[in-house]
Scaffold this active site. Structure first.
Site, short mmCIF file in Angstrom:
data_model
loop_
_atom_site.label_atom_id
_atom_site.label_comp_id
_atom_site.label_asym_id
_atom_site.label_seq_id
_atom_site.Cartn_x
_atom_site.Cartn_y
_atom_site.Cartn_z
N GLU A 43 1.04 -1.11 0.11
CA GLU A 43 -0.11 -0.01 -0.16
C GLU A 43 1.02 1.22 -0.08
O GLU A 43 1.71 1.25 0.84
CB GLU A 43 -0.88 -0.04 1.21
CG GLU A 43 -1.74 1.13 1.27
CD GLU A 43 -2.71 1.60 2.30
OE1 GLU A 43 -3.80 2.47 2.22
OE2 GLU A 43 -2.63 1.04 3.18
N GLU A 68 4.66 4.82 3.44
CA GLU A 68 4.22 5.95 4.32
C GLU A 68 5.53 6.99 4.15
O GLU A 68 6.76 6.71 4.57
CB GLU A 68 3.84 5.91 5.40
CG GLU A 68 3.39 7.34 6.16
CD GLU A 68 2.52 8.18 5.43
OE1 GLU A 68 1.39 7.83 4.62
OE2 GLU A 68 2.95 9.42 4.86
N ASP A 117 -3.76 11.85 -1.96
CA ASP A 117 -3.61 13.07 -2.06
C ASP A 117 -4.03 13.52 -3.39
O ASP A 117 -3.18 13.27 -4.30
CB ASP A 117 -2.31 13.79 -1.80
CG ASP A 117 -1.84 13.43 -0.47
OD1 ASP A 117 -2.62 13.56 0.77
OD2 ASP A 117 -0.49 13.06 -0.10
N LYS A 121 -4.13 21.00 -8.35
CA LYS A 121 -3.51 22.24 -9.39
C LYS A 121 -2.74 21.50 -10.44
O LYS A 121 -2.20 20.42 -10.14
CB LYS A 121 -2.50 23.04 -8.61
CG LYS A 121 -3.38 24.13 -7.67
CD LYS A 121 -2.42 25.13 -6.96
CE LYS A 121 -2.98 25.88 -6.30
NZ LYS A 121 -2.54 26.23 -5.02
N ASP A 153 -12.56 8.97 -2.58
CA ASP A 153 -13.95 9.60 -2.83
C ASP A 153 -13.68 10.90 -3.77
O ASP A 153 -14.83 11.55 -3.92
CB ASP A 153 -14.06 10.13 -1.26
CG ASP A 153 -13.11 11.31 -0.93
OD1 ASP A 153 -11.95 11.13 -1.01
OD2 ASP A 153 -13.43 12.52 -0.88
N TYR A 193 -9.81 6.64 5.95
CA TYR A 193 -10.36 7.67 5.13
C TYR A 193 -11.59 7.11 4.61
O TYR A 193 -12.66 8.09 4.46
CB TYR A 193 -9.55 8.12 4.11
CG TYR A 193 -8.48 9.48 4.54
CD1 TYR A 193 -7.56 9.13 5.36
CD2 TYR A 193 -8.63 10.41 3.84
CE1 TYR A 193 -6.90 10.06 5.80
CE2 TYR A 193 -7.77 11.72 4.37
CZ TYR A 193 -6.71 11.44 5.28
OH TYR A 193 -6.16 12.34 5.64
N GLU A 194 -11.57 5.84 4.12
CA GLU A 194 -12.89 5.34 3.51
C GLU A 194 -13.86 5.39 4.63
O GLU A 194 -15.11 5.59 4.30
CB GLU A 194 -12.59 3.91 3.19
CG GLU A 194 -13.64 3.21 2.21
CD GLU A 194 -13.20 2.00 1.65
OE1 GLU A 194 -12.09 1.70 1.49
OE2 GLU A 194 -14.17 1.27 0.84
N1 SAM Z 1 -4.26 5.32 2.79
C1 SAM Z 1 -4.81 5.86 4.03
C2 SAM Z 1 -6.31 5.81 3.89
O1 SAM Z 1 -6.86 5.49 2.98
O2 SAM Z 1 -6.76 6.20 5.07
C3 SAM Z 1 -4.24 7.22 4.27
C4 SAM Z 1 -4.57 8.39 3.09
S1 SAM Z 1 -3.68 9.67 3.22
C5 SAM Z 1 -4.84 11.10 2.58
C6 SAM Z 1 -2.49 9.78 2.03
C7 SAM Z 1 -1.22 9.45 2.61
O3 SAM Z 1 -0.48 8.95 1.52
C8 SAM Z 1 -0.53 10.45 3.55
O4 SAM Z 1 -0.12 9.82 4.68
C9 SAM Z 1 0.84 10.71 2.76
O5 SAM Z 1 1.78 11.20 3.59
C10 SAM Z 1 0.96 9.45 1.72
N2 SAM Z 1 1.70 9.74 0.53
C11 SAM Z 1 1.40 10.69 -0.30
N3 SAM Z 1 2.12 10.58 -1.16
C12 SAM Z 1 3.14 9.66 -0.84
C13 SAM Z 1 4.33 9.11 -1.61
N4 SAM Z 1 4.72 9.85 -2.94
N5 SAM Z 1 5.06 8.46 -1.02
C14 SAM Z 1 4.72 7.70 0.15
N6 SAM Z 1 3.30 8.35 0.98
C15 SAM Z 1 2.79 9.30 0.14
#
Ligand code: SAM
Length: 211
Positions: A43, A68, A117, A121, A153, A193-194
């Site tokens: 993941e 992460e 994320d 933009k 979402d 998040y889901e």
């Molecule tokens: N997957 C989890 C959930 O669905 O509950 C967390 C969602 S959170 C919005 C997105 C996570 O992805 C954040 O903790 C962010 O730090 C991590 N993330 C974003 N871009 C990343 C990257 N290039 N490499 C590693 N982690 C990343």
């Protein structure tokens, strides 16, 4: 994910027995680290790790790696991890763009992108985890029949992904704009998040992509 730096997070990650400390040394040797040749699923952006830890509990015959990039976020996952007996999961505190430095071609069977994320933009489009640049990274490490699964979402990000993934040479094998009311819901494991967004009544989109 709102990020608050936690003092000492880097040190805790560096001392954790659940985190792979020198992942470049594992390239091509993950089966040795896991002690078996079971399929490896990753993941990307695991957040606090609810999803990947639940998968690891449900599927002891598969191996899992949670990635992460922020130590303060990963730390939250480690707190949960400490309460579980799980022989089939490791964590890495890395940026996903560097994954090909840590995995050999074909070493990974499935990549999950959950609630990534959105980077709305245009000038930040390359940072989206479903952008052609990231799909190229996944192509470098996935097995030939490997798949990428993406849940969100965020409708604009999902629609972007439905176009960007085929433009990068991949096929969208399945997709839905309302996962929880579709046949793709079978066996679904919710992420943090889901759970939050679906409790607010937001439909969840999902796609599965292969080459
Ligand atoms: N997957 C989890 C959930 O669905 O509950 C967390 C969602 S959170 C919005 C997105 C996570 O992805 C954040 O903790 C962010 O730090 C991590 N993330 C974003 N871009 C990343 C990257 N290039 N490499 C590693 N982690 C990343």
């Amino acid at each position: 994910m709102r990020l608050r730096h936690i003092r000492g997070a880097e040190e805790s990650i560096a001392a954790s027995p659940y985190v792979v400390q020198n992942p470049e040394e594992e390239k091509g040797r993950w089966a040795e680290r896991f002690g078996n040749a079971n399929p490896i699923e990753i993941e990307v952006g695991m957040g606090k790790g609810r999803f990947i830890m639940e998968l690891a509990q449900k599927h002891p015959d598969r191996n899992y790696i949670g990635i992460e990039r922020y130590s303060s976020v990963l730390l939250r996952g480690l707190e949960k991890r400490e309460q579980l007996e799980l022989p089939n999961i490791w964590f890495m505190c890395i940026d996903a763009k560097d994954m090909a430095d840590y995995f050999e071609k074909g070493e990974v069977s499935r990549i999950y992108l959950n609630f990534s994320d959105p980077w709305p933009k245009d000038r930040h489009a390359k940072r989206r985890l479903t952008s052609p640049d990231f799909m190229k990274v996944y192509d470098q490490i996935l097995a030939e029949d490997g798949v990428v699964e993406f849940k969100t979402d965020n409708r604009p990000l999902f629609e972007y992904s439905l176009e960007a993934i085929p433009a990068a040479g991949w096929k969208i094998v399945r997709h839905t704009f309302d996962l929880h009311h579709s046949e793709m819901a079978e066996g679904n494991v919710m992420t943090e998040y889901e759970a939050k967004f679906s409790a607010e009544g937001k439909p969840i989109c999902k796609l599965v992509a292969s080459r």
